[in-house]
Design a protein around this motif. Structure first.
Motif, PDB file in Angstrom:
ATOM      1  N   GLN A  45     -15.291  -4.640  -5.833  1.00 22.84           N
ATOM      2  CA  GLN A  45     -14.123  -4.778  -4.968  1.00 22.84           C
ATOM      3  C   GLN A  45     -14.143  -6.102  -4.189  1.00 22.84           C
ATOM      4  O   GLN A  45     -13.717  -6.177  -3.037  1.00 22.84           O
ATOM      5  CB  GLN A  45     -13.995  -3.572  -4.043  1.00 22.84           C
ATOM      6  CG  GLN A  45     -13.822  -2.297  -4.835  1.00 22.84           C
ATOM      7  CD  GLN A  45     -13.306  -1.138  -4.028  1.00 22.84           C
ATOM      8  OE1 GLN A  45     -12.801  -1.301  -2.929  1.00 22.84           O
ATOM      9  NE2 GLN A  45     -13.400   0.041  -4.587  1.00 22.84           N
ATOM     10  N   PRO A  59       0.803  -1.236   0.000  1.00 22.39           N
ATOM     11  CA  PRO A  59       0.000   0.000   0.000  1.00 22.39           C
ATOM     12  C   PRO A  59       0.832   1.281   0.000  1.00 22.39           C
ATOM     13  O   PRO A  59       0.422   2.278  -0.596  1.00 22.39           O
ATOM     14  CB  PRO A  59      -0.823  -0.106   1.289  1.00 22.39           C
ATOM     15  CG  PRO A  59      -0.857  -1.550   1.622  1.00 22.39           C
ATOM     16  CD  PRO A  59       0.438  -2.124   1.106  1.00 22.39           C
ATOM     17  N   ALA A  91     -11.394  -7.581  -1.940  1.00 18.39           N
ATOM     18  CA  ALA A  91     -11.242  -7.177  -0.537  1.00 18.39           C
ATOM     19  C   ALA A  91     -11.820  -8.225   0.405  1.00 18.39           C
ATOM     20  O   ALA A  91     -11.423  -8.315   1.563  1.00 18.39           O
ATOM     21  CB  ALA A  91     -11.915  -5.829  -0.297  1.00 18.39           C
ATOM     22  N   ASP A 109      -4.192  -8.567   6.771  1.00 17.69           N
ATOM     23  CA  ASP A 109      -3.103  -7.834   7.417  1.00 17.69           C
ATOM     24  C   ASP A 109      -3.128  -8.026   8.924  1.00 17.69           C
ATOM     25  O   ASP A 109      -2.108  -8.069   9.574  1.00 17.69           O
ATOM     26  CB  ASP A 109      -3.192  -6.340   7.099  1.00 17.69           C
ATOM     27  CG  ASP A 109      -2.843  -6.053   5.648  1.00 17.69           C
ATOM     28  OD1 ASP A 109      -2.177  -6.905   5.031  1.00 17.69           O
ATOM     29  OD2 ASP A 109      -3.238  -4.993   5.136  1.00 17.69           O
ATOM     30  N   GLY A 152      -7.624 -10.831   1.126  1.00 16.23           N
ATOM     31  CA  GLY A 152      -8.532  -9.751   1.482  1.00 16.23           C
ATOM     32  C   GLY A 152      -7.984  -8.815   2.540  1.00 16.23           C
ATOM     33  O   GLY A 152      -6.938  -9.050   3.140  1.00 16.23           O
ATOM     34  N   LEU A 153      -8.720  -7.761   2.778  1.00 14.80           N
ATOM     35  CA  LEU A 153      -8.279  -6.712   3.688  1.00 14.80           C
ATOM     36  C   LEU A 153      -8.049  -7.192   5.113  1.00 14.80           C
ATOM     37  O   LEU A 153      -7.207  -6.657   5.812  1.00 14.80           O
ATOM     38  CB  LEU A 153      -9.294  -5.572   3.686  1.00 14.80           C
ATOM     39  CG  LEU A 153      -9.463  -4.865   2.340  1.00 14.80           C
ATOM     40  CD1 LEU A 153     -10.533  -3.804   2.425  1.00 14.80           C
ATOM     41  CD2 LEU A 153      -8.149  -4.287   1.874  1.00 14.80           C
TER      42      LEU A 153
END
Length: 117
Positions: free
Chosen positions: A97, A20, A100, A110, A106-107
């Motif tokens: 999206q 990112p 994600a 992390d 996917g988000l």
């Protein structure tokens, strides 16, 4: 050379854009040249972080710089990169999206969480 090894350069390209911070730098440079100090201020990042990611993008020949006196002005070296990012935005919009929500990429990954639709 097998089919998968022929895809290695494309995989490396996408890997170079997978961070990112690097994407934020590229997005900012898409609007015009910037110095490291400009990027740190605008993106709220440490100088060492910006420099590290710029080095990666330069090594991939996606970003370059020009010297003016003692200052370096960074810019997107390949206009095709901007085309690729626009295409990615269109793909994300077309899929709602959905990436994600991907349980692998996917988000929530992390933070080590699975995101469920």
């Amino acid at each position: 050379m097998n089919e998968r090894s022929g895809l290695a350069p494309a995989a490396a390209l996408f890997h170079s854009l997978a961070d990112p911070v690097r994407l934020a730098i590229v997005q900012r440079l898409a609007r015009g040249e910037a110095r490291v100090v400009d990027l740190t201020g605008e993106l709220g990042l440490a100088q060492s972080t910006v420099s590290k990611h710029l080095a990666c993008l330069r090594d991939c020949r996606l970003v370059d710089y020009r010297a003016e006196g003692r200052q370096s002005f960074y810019f997107v070296a390949r206009p095709e990169l901007l085309d690729l990012l626009r295409a990615a935005e269109h793909l994300l919009a077309a899929t709602g999206q959905a990436v994600a929500l991907c349980p692998v990429y996917g988000l929530g990954q992390d933070a080590g969480q699975r995101v469920t639709p």
